[in-house]
Design an enzyme around this catalytic site. Structure first.
Site, PDB file in Angstrom:
ATOM      1  N   GLU A  39      -9.277  -0.808  14.980  1.00 14.58           N
ATOM      2  CA  GLU A  39      -8.486  -2.031  14.882  1.00 14.58           C
ATOM      3  C   GLU A  39      -9.200  -3.143  15.667  1.00 14.58           C
ATOM      4  O   GLU A  39      -9.687  -2.925  16.771  1.00 14.58           O
ATOM      5  CB  GLU A  39      -7.088  -1.817  15.467  1.00 14.58           C
ATOM      6  CG  GLU A  39      -6.212  -3.071  15.388  1.00 14.58           C
ATOM      7  CD  GLU A  39      -4.864  -2.918  16.080  1.00 14.58           C
ATOM      8  OE1 GLU A  39      -3.959  -3.714  15.788  1.00 14.58           O
ATOM      9  OE2 GLU A  39      -4.719  -2.003  16.934  1.00 14.58           O
ATOM     10  N   LYS A  47      -1.017  -5.385   8.750  1.00 16.34           N
ATOM     11  CA  LYS A  47      -0.191  -4.661   9.709  1.00 16.34           C
ATOM     12  C   LYS A  47       1.282  -5.016   9.532  1.00 16.34           C
ATOM     13  O   LYS A  47       1.670  -6.183   9.601  1.00 16.34           O
ATOM     14  CB  LYS A  47      -0.653  -4.981  11.132  1.00 16.34           C
ATOM     15  CG  LYS A  47       0.011  -4.142  12.220  1.00 16.34           C
ATOM     16  CD  LYS A  47      -0.639  -4.437  13.569  1.00 16.34           C
ATOM     17  CE  LYS A  47      -0.083  -3.557  14.675  1.00 16.34           C
ATOM     18  NZ  LYS A  47      -0.767  -3.820  15.959  1.00 16.34           N
ATOM     19  N   CYS A  68      -2.230   0.694  13.944  1.00 18.52           N
ATOM     20  CA  CYS A  68      -1.715   0.814  15.311  1.00 18.52           C
ATOM     21  C   CYS A  68      -0.209   1.082  15.371  1.00 18.52           C
ATOM     22  O   CYS A  68       0.236   2.195  15.141  1.00 18.52           O
ATOM     23  CB  CYS A  68      -2.097  -0.420  16.121  1.00 18.52           C
ATOM     24  SG  CYS A  68      -2.114  -0.141  17.913  1.00 18.52           S
TER      25      CYS A  68
END
Length: 339
Positions: free
Chosen positions: A104, A176, A217
Protein backbone atom coordinates in the site's frame (compact mmCIF):
# COMPACT_ATOMS: atom_id res chain seq x y z
CA UNK A 1 -37.67 -42.73 9.58
CA UNK A 2 -38.18 -40.25 12.42
CA UNK A 3 -38.41 -36.53 11.67
CA UNK A 4 -35.18 -35.99 13.57
CA UNK A 5 -33.28 -38.62 11.63
CA UNK A 6 -34.74 -37.41 8.35
CA UNK A 7 -33.60 -33.85 9.09
CA UNK A 8 -30.10 -35.03 9.95
CA UNK A 9 -29.91 -37.13 6.76
CA UNK A 10 -31.06 -34.20 4.65
CA UNK A 11 -28.53 -31.85 6.27
CA UNK A 12 -25.72 -34.38 5.81
CA UNK A 13 -26.55 -34.80 2.13
CA UNK A 14 -26.52 -31.05 1.63
CA UNK A 15 -23.14 -30.75 3.33
CA UNK A 16 -21.55 -33.59 1.38
CA UNK A 17 -22.82 -32.31 -1.97
CA UNK A 18 -21.83 -28.71 -1.27
CA UNK A 19 -18.60 -27.60 -3.02
CA UNK A 20 -17.90 -25.26 -0.13
CA UNK A 21 -18.92 -24.66 3.44
CA UNK A 22 -22.50 -23.59 4.03
CA UNK A 23 -22.85 -20.18 5.59
CA UNK A 24 -25.57 -17.64 6.10
CA UNK A 25 -26.40 -15.97 2.77
CA UNK A 26 -24.99 -12.49 2.45
CA UNK A 27 -28.51 -11.17 1.92
CA UNK A 28 -29.00 -11.62 5.66
CA UNK A 29 -26.42 -8.95 6.42
CA UNK A 30 -28.23 -5.68 5.89
CA UNK A 31 -25.98 -3.43 8.00
CA UNK A 32 -22.54 -4.94 7.41
CA UNK A 33 -20.33 -1.89 7.87
CA UNK A 34 -20.15 0.63 10.69
CA UNK A 35 -19.85 3.82 8.66
CA UNK A 36 -21.68 7.15 8.63
CA UNK A 37 -25.00 6.94 6.72
CA UNK A 38 -23.52 8.63 3.66
CA UNK A 39 -20.77 5.99 3.42
CA UNK A 40 -22.71 2.78 4.06
CA UNK A 41 -21.77 0.21 1.44
CA UNK A 42 -24.28 -2.63 1.05
CA UNK A 43 -21.95 -5.43 0.00
CA UNK A 44 -24.90 -7.73 -0.65
CA UNK A 45 -26.03 -5.51 -3.51
CA UNK A 46 -22.63 -4.30 -4.70
CA UNK A 47 -21.78 -4.96 -8.31
CA UNK A 48 -18.50 -6.60 -9.20
CA UNK A 49 -16.98 -7.25 -12.59
CA UNK A 50 -17.81 -10.97 -12.53
CA UNK A 51 -20.77 -13.17 -11.71
CA UNK A 52 -20.64 -15.63 -8.78
CA UNK A 53 -18.76 -18.74 -10.05
CA UNK A 54 -17.25 -21.76 -8.29
CA UNK A 55 -13.57 -21.90 -7.41
CA UNK A 56 -11.61 -21.98 -10.64
CA UNK A 57 -7.96 -22.68 -11.50
CA UNK A 58 -5.71 -20.34 -13.44
CA UNK A 59 -6.13 -19.76 -17.18
CA UNK A 60 -2.87 -21.64 -17.65
CA UNK A 61 -4.46 -24.59 -15.79
CA UNK A 62 -1.80 -24.21 -13.12
CA UNK A 63 -2.89 -25.41 -9.70
CA UNK A 64 0.40 -24.36 -8.13
CA UNK A 65 2.26 -21.11 -8.62
CA UNK A 66 4.67 -18.81 -6.83
CA UNK A 67 3.62 -15.45 -5.41
CA UNK A 68 6.12 -12.75 -4.41
CA UNK A 69 5.51 -10.05 -1.81
CA UNK A 70 7.73 -7.03 -2.46
CA UNK A 71 8.15 -5.18 0.84
CA UNK A 72 9.71 -1.93 -0.34
CA UNK A 73 11.53 0.85 1.46
CA UNK A 74 9.82 4.10 0.43
CA UNK A 75 11.53 7.48 0.04
CA UNK A 76 10.20 10.98 -0.78
CA UNK A 77 11.64 10.58 -4.31
CA UNK A 78 8.97 9.00 -6.53
CA UNK A 79 11.39 8.16 -9.35
CA UNK A 80 13.65 6.38 -6.88
CA UNK A 81 10.69 4.40 -5.56
CA UNK A 82 9.62 3.41 -9.07
CA UNK A 83 13.15 2.29 -9.97
CA UNK A 84 13.42 0.26 -6.75
CA UNK A 85 10.04 -1.36 -7.37
CA UNK A 86 10.97 -2.28 -10.93
CA UNK A 87 14.19 -3.93 -9.76
CA UNK A 88 12.38 -5.94 -7.07
CA UNK A 89 9.62 -7.07 -9.45
CA UNK A 90 12.09 -8.19 -12.09
CA UNK A 91 14.11 -10.13 -9.52
CA UNK A 92 10.95 -11.86 -8.27
CA UNK A 93 9.98 -12.79 -11.82
CA UNK A 94 13.46 -14.20 -12.37
CA UNK A 95 12.90 -16.33 -9.25
CA UNK A 96 9.81 -17.86 -10.84
CA UNK A 97 6.99 -15.78 -9.31
CA UNK A 98 3.90 -15.64 -11.54
CA UNK A 99 2.08 -13.19 -9.27
CA UNK A 100 3.69 -10.13 -7.68
CA UNK A 101 2.01 -8.21 -4.86
CA UNK A 102 3.10 -4.66 -4.04
CA UNK A 103 2.60 -2.61 -0.83
CA UNK A 104 0.00 0.00 0.00
CA UNK A 105 1.25 3.53 -0.90
CA UNK A 106 4.66 2.53 -2.30
CA UNK A 107 5.26 5.44 -4.68
CA UNK A 108 5.55 8.03 -1.89
CA UNK A 109 5.75 8.24 1.91
CA UNK A 110 2.57 7.48 3.84
CA UNK A 111 1.95 10.99 5.17
CA UNK A 112 -1.53 12.50 4.83
CA UNK A 113 -0.11 16.00 4.56
CA UNK A 114 1.72 15.27 1.28
CA UNK A 115 -0.17 12.37 -0.33
CA UNK A 116 -2.31 14.59 -2.56
CA UNK A 117 0.81 16.14 -4.11
CA UNK A 118 1.90 12.65 -5.28
CA UNK A 119 -1.51 11.70 -6.73
CA UNK A 120 -1.47 10.32 -10.29
CA UNK A 121 -4.13 10.43 -13.01
CA UNK A 122 -4.52 6.74 -13.84
CA UNK A 123 -7.56 7.07 -16.12
CA UNK A 124 -5.93 9.99 -17.92
CA UNK A 125 -2.79 7.94 -18.59
CA UNK A 126 -0.54 10.25 -16.56
CA UNK A 127 0.69 7.72 -14.03
CA UNK A 128 4.41 6.89 -14.04
CA UNK A 129 3.92 4.28 -11.31
CA UNK A 130 1.24 2.30 -13.16
CA UNK A 131 3.07 2.73 -16.49
CA UNK A 132 6.12 1.02 -14.96
CA UNK A 133 3.99 -1.85 -13.62
CA UNK A 134 2.40 -2.32 -17.05
CA UNK A 135 5.77 -2.34 -18.81
CA UNK A 136 7.28 -4.93 -16.47
CA UNK A 137 4.17 -7.14 -16.44
CA UNK A 138 4.14 -7.25 -20.25
CA UNK A 139 7.90 -7.80 -20.53
CA UNK A 140 7.97 -10.62 -17.98
CA UNK A 141 4.49 -12.06 -18.72
CA UNK A 142 3.42 -11.89 -15.08
CA UNK A 143 0.41 -10.64 -13.13
CA UNK A 144 0.91 -7.76 -10.70
CA UNK A 145 -1.35 -6.68 -7.85
CA UNK A 146 0.04 -3.17 -7.83
CA UNK A 147 -0.23 -2.31 -4.15
CA UNK A 148 -1.74 1.15 -4.05
CA UNK A 149 -0.87 4.70 -5.02
CA UNK A 150 -2.69 8.01 -4.51
CA UNK A 151 -5.02 8.50 -7.48
CA UNK A 152 -6.60 11.78 -8.54
CA UNK A 153 -9.91 11.64 -10.36
CA UNK A 154 -12.91 13.99 -10.59
CA UNK A 155 -11.26 16.44 -8.22
CA UNK A 156 -10.85 13.77 -5.53
CA UNK A 157 -7.98 11.64 -4.21
CA UNK A 158 -8.39 7.88 -3.84
CA UNK A 159 -6.19 5.13 -2.41
CA UNK A 160 -6.13 2.88 -5.47
CA UNK A 161 -4.83 -0.57 -6.40
CA UNK A 162 -4.47 -1.59 -10.05
CA UNK A 163 -4.23 -5.23 -11.09
CA UNK A 164 -2.09 -5.62 -14.21
CA UNK A 165 -2.21 -8.64 -16.53
CA UNK A 166 0.65 -10.28 -18.49
CA UNK A 167 -0.26 -8.17 -21.51
CA UNK A 168 0.36 -4.99 -19.53
CA UNK A 169 -3.31 -4.01 -19.43
CA UNK A 170 -5.18 -2.96 -16.28
CA UNK A 171 -7.53 -5.83 -15.41
CA UNK A 172 -9.19 -4.11 -12.45
CA UNK A 173 -8.93 -1.05 -10.26
CA UNK A 174 -9.84 -1.16 -6.56
CA UNK A 175 -10.33 1.99 -4.53
CA UNK A 176 -9.98 1.51 -0.79
CA UNK A 177 -13.47 1.06 0.64
CA UNK A 178 -12.94 1.55 4.36
CA UNK A 179 -10.91 4.60 5.31
CA UNK A 180 -8.87 4.27 8.49
CA UNK A 181 -9.30 6.49 11.52
CA UNK A 182 -7.44 6.15 14.81
CA UNK A 183 -6.92 8.35 17.85
CA UNK A 184 -4.82 6.89 20.66
CA UNK A 185 -3.87 9.68 23.11
CA UNK A 186 -0.12 9.92 23.47
CA UNK A 187 0.45 7.48 20.60
CA UNK A 188 -1.10 8.10 17.18
CA UNK A 189 -3.87 10.15 15.57
CA UNK A 190 -4.89 9.69 11.95
CA UNK A 191 -7.98 10.33 9.82
CA UNK A 192 -7.65 9.16 6.21
CA UNK A 193 -10.91 10.81 5.16
CA UNK A 194 -9.16 14.17 5.56
CA UNK A 195 -7.24 13.26 2.39
CA UNK A 196 -8.90 10.30 0.66
CA UNK A 197 -12.36 9.63 -0.71
CA UNK A 198 -13.52 6.08 -0.15
CA UNK A 199 -14.28 3.70 -3.00
CA UNK A 200 -17.76 2.31 -3.58
CA UNK A 201 -17.32 -1.18 -5.07
CA UNK A 202 -15.60 -4.43 -4.06
CA UNK A 203 -13.25 -5.91 -6.63
CA UNK A 204 -12.98 -9.49 -7.88
CA UNK A 205 -10.78 -10.06 -10.90
CA UNK A 206 -9.94 -12.99 -13.17
CA UNK A 207 -6.22 -13.31 -13.81
CA UNK A 208 -3.83 -15.79 -15.37
CA UNK A 209 -3.35 -17.35 -11.93
CA UNK A 210 -7.04 -17.52 -11.02
CA UNK A 211 -9.72 -15.39 -9.44
CA UNK A 212 -8.53 -12.83 -6.87
CA UNK A 213 -10.34 -10.49 -4.48
CA UNK A 214 -8.73 -7.15 -3.65
CA UNK A 215 -8.81 -5.14 -0.43
CA UNK A 216 -6.57 -2.38 0.88
CA UNK A 217 -5.36 -2.30 4.49
CA UNK A 218 -8.39 -1.41 6.67
CA UNK A 219 -10.62 -3.38 4.28
CA UNK A 220 -9.24 -6.51 5.98
CA UNK A 221 -11.10 -5.60 9.18
CA UNK A 222 -14.48 -6.34 7.57
CA UNK A 223 -15.25 -10.08 7.29
CA UNK A 224 -18.32 -9.51 5.09
CA UNK A 225 -16.06 -8.32 2.28
CA UNK A 226 -13.97 -11.49 2.44
CA UNK A 227 -17.14 -13.61 2.56
CA UNK A 228 -18.38 -11.86 -0.56
CA UNK A 229 -15.11 -12.58 -2.35
CA UNK A 230 -15.24 -16.23 -1.35
CA UNK A 231 -18.84 -16.48 -2.60
CA UNK A 232 -17.69 -15.01 -5.93
CA UNK A 233 -15.13 -17.80 -6.37
CA UNK A 234 -11.91 -16.10 -5.24
CA UNK A 235 -9.12 -18.44 -4.16
CA UNK A 236 -6.92 -15.59 -2.94
CA UNK A 237 -7.52 -12.19 -1.35
CA UNK A 238 -4.70 -9.67 -1.63
CA UNK A 239 -4.55 -6.85 0.91
CA UNK A 240 -1.81 -4.30 0.19
CA UNK A 241 -1.48 -2.72 3.63
CA UNK A 242 0.46 -0.27 5.76
CA UNK A 243 -0.43 -1.08 9.36
CA UNK A 244 1.30 1.08 11.95
CA UNK A 245 3.25 -0.11 14.98
CA UNK A 246 0.25 -0.01 17.33
CA UNK A 247 -2.32 -1.78 15.15
CA UNK A 248 0.30 -4.03 13.58
CA UNK A 249 1.40 -5.66 16.81
CA UNK A 250 -2.19 -6.10 17.94
CA UNK A 251 -4.09 -7.04 14.77
CA UNK A 252 -1.87 -7.74 11.74
CA UNK A 253 -1.35 -11.46 12.18
CA UNK A 254 -4.80 -12.00 13.69
CA UNK A 255 -6.73 -10.35 10.84
CA UNK A 256 -4.89 -12.22 8.08
CA UNK A 257 -5.41 -15.61 9.66
CA UNK A 258 -9.03 -14.85 10.51
CA UNK A 259 -9.94 -13.95 6.93
CA UNK A 260 -8.12 -17.05 5.62
CA UNK A 261 -9.64 -19.48 8.13
CA UNK A 262 -13.14 -18.00 7.94
CA UNK A 263 -13.28 -18.61 4.20
CA UNK A 264 -10.75 -21.42 3.63
CA UNK A 265 -8.72 -19.50 1.05
CA UNK A 266 -5.32 -17.83 0.72
CA UNK A 267 -4.60 -14.34 2.02
CA UNK A 268 -1.63 -12.25 0.90
CA UNK A 269 -0.63 -8.98 2.55
CA UNK A 270 2.14 -6.68 1.42
CA UNK A 271 3.41 -3.74 3.45
CA UNK A 272 6.06 -1.10 2.89
CA UNK A 273 9.27 -1.71 4.83
CA UNK A 274 9.78 0.13 8.10
CA UNK A 275 12.10 3.12 7.90
CA UNK A 276 13.39 4.00 11.40
CA UNK A 277 14.77 7.26 9.99
CA UNK A 278 11.50 8.40 8.40
CA UNK A 279 10.35 11.87 9.41
CA UNK A 280 6.69 10.83 9.38
CA UNK A 281 4.94 10.10 12.68
CA UNK A 282 3.35 7.07 11.01
CA UNK A 283 5.79 4.21 11.59
CA UNK A 284 5.16 1.13 9.43
CA UNK A 285 4.79 -2.33 10.97
CA UNK A 286 5.94 -4.38 7.94
CA UNK A 287 5.72 -8.19 8.15
CA UNK A 288 4.23 -8.94 4.71
CA UNK A 289 2.77 -12.46 4.73
CA UNK A 290 1.17 -15.25 2.73
CA UNK A 291 -1.38 -17.23 4.76
CA UNK A 292 -2.84 -20.61 3.77
CA UNK A 293 -6.51 -21.66 3.99
CA UNK A 294 -5.99 -23.30 7.38
CA UNK A 295 -4.25 -20.25 8.83
CA UNK A 296 -0.72 -21.51 8.26
CA UNK A 297 2.03 -18.99 7.51
CA UNK A 298 3.52 -19.93 4.12
CA UNK A 299 5.87 -16.97 3.76
CA UNK A 300 6.62 -13.90 5.87
CA UNK A 301 8.99 -10.94 5.96
CA UNK A 302 10.30 -9.04 8.95
CA UNK A 303 10.12 -5.24 9.06
CA UNK A 304 13.07 -4.50 6.76
CA UNK A 305 13.05 -4.26 2.96
CA UNK A 306 12.70 -7.75 1.51
CA UNK A 307 11.02 -9.87 -1.13
CA UNK A 308 9.50 -13.12 0.11
CA UNK A 309 8.16 -15.84 -2.16
CA UNK A 310 5.61 -18.48 -1.26
CA UNK A 311 3.65 -21.10 -3.16
CA UNK A 312 -0.10 -21.23 -3.65
CA UNK A 313 -1.51 -24.71 -4.16
CA UNK A 314 -5.21 -24.64 -5.04
CA UNK A 315 -5.66 -28.23 -3.91
CA UNK A 316 -5.12 -27.00 -0.34
CA UNK A 317 -8.39 -25.07 -0.56
CA UNK A 318 -10.38 -28.08 -1.69
CA UNK A 319 -8.89 -30.38 0.94
CA UNK A 320 -9.39 -27.80 3.70
CA UNK A 321 -13.02 -27.28 2.76
CA UNK A 322 -13.62 -31.03 2.48
CA UNK A 323 -12.15 -31.59 5.94
CA UNK A 324 -14.35 -28.81 7.30
CA UNK A 325 -17.45 -30.47 5.85
CA UNK A 326 -16.53 -33.73 7.58
CA UNK A 327 -15.98 -31.81 10.81
CA UNK A 328 -19.42 -30.23 10.46
CA UNK A 329 -21.00 -33.63 9.88
CA UNK A 330 -19.41 -35.03 13.02
CA UNK A 331 -20.56 -32.03 15.04
CA UNK A 332 -24.10 -32.35 13.65
CA UNK A 333 -24.17 -36.03 14.58
CA UNK A 334 -22.99 -35.27 18.12
CA UNK A 335 -25.75 -32.68 18.54
CA UNK A 336 -28.35 -35.08 17.19
CA UNK A 337 -27.28 -37.79 19.60
CA UNK A 338 -27.76 -35.36 22.48
CA UNK A 339 -31.33 -34.50 21.45
Amino acid sequence: MSDKLFSLTLLSAQLVNSPSLPFVPLQKFRSPIALPPSRIIDLTMAQTSVSPPPLRPSKANTHKYKVALCQLLVSPDREENIARARSRIEAAADAGAMLIVMPEIWSCPYSLEILASYAEDIDGGVSPSISMLSEVAAARKITIVGGSIPEKASGKVFNTCCVIGPDGQILAKHRKLHLFEIDIPGDIKLKESDTFTGGQEPTVVDTDVGRIGIGICHDIRFPELAMLYRSRGAHLICYPSAFNMSTGELLWDLMQKSRAIDNQLFVATCSPARDPNAESDYMIWGHSSLIGPFGEVLAAAGHEEATVIGEIDLSMILSTRHNKIIENLRFTLQIWLLL
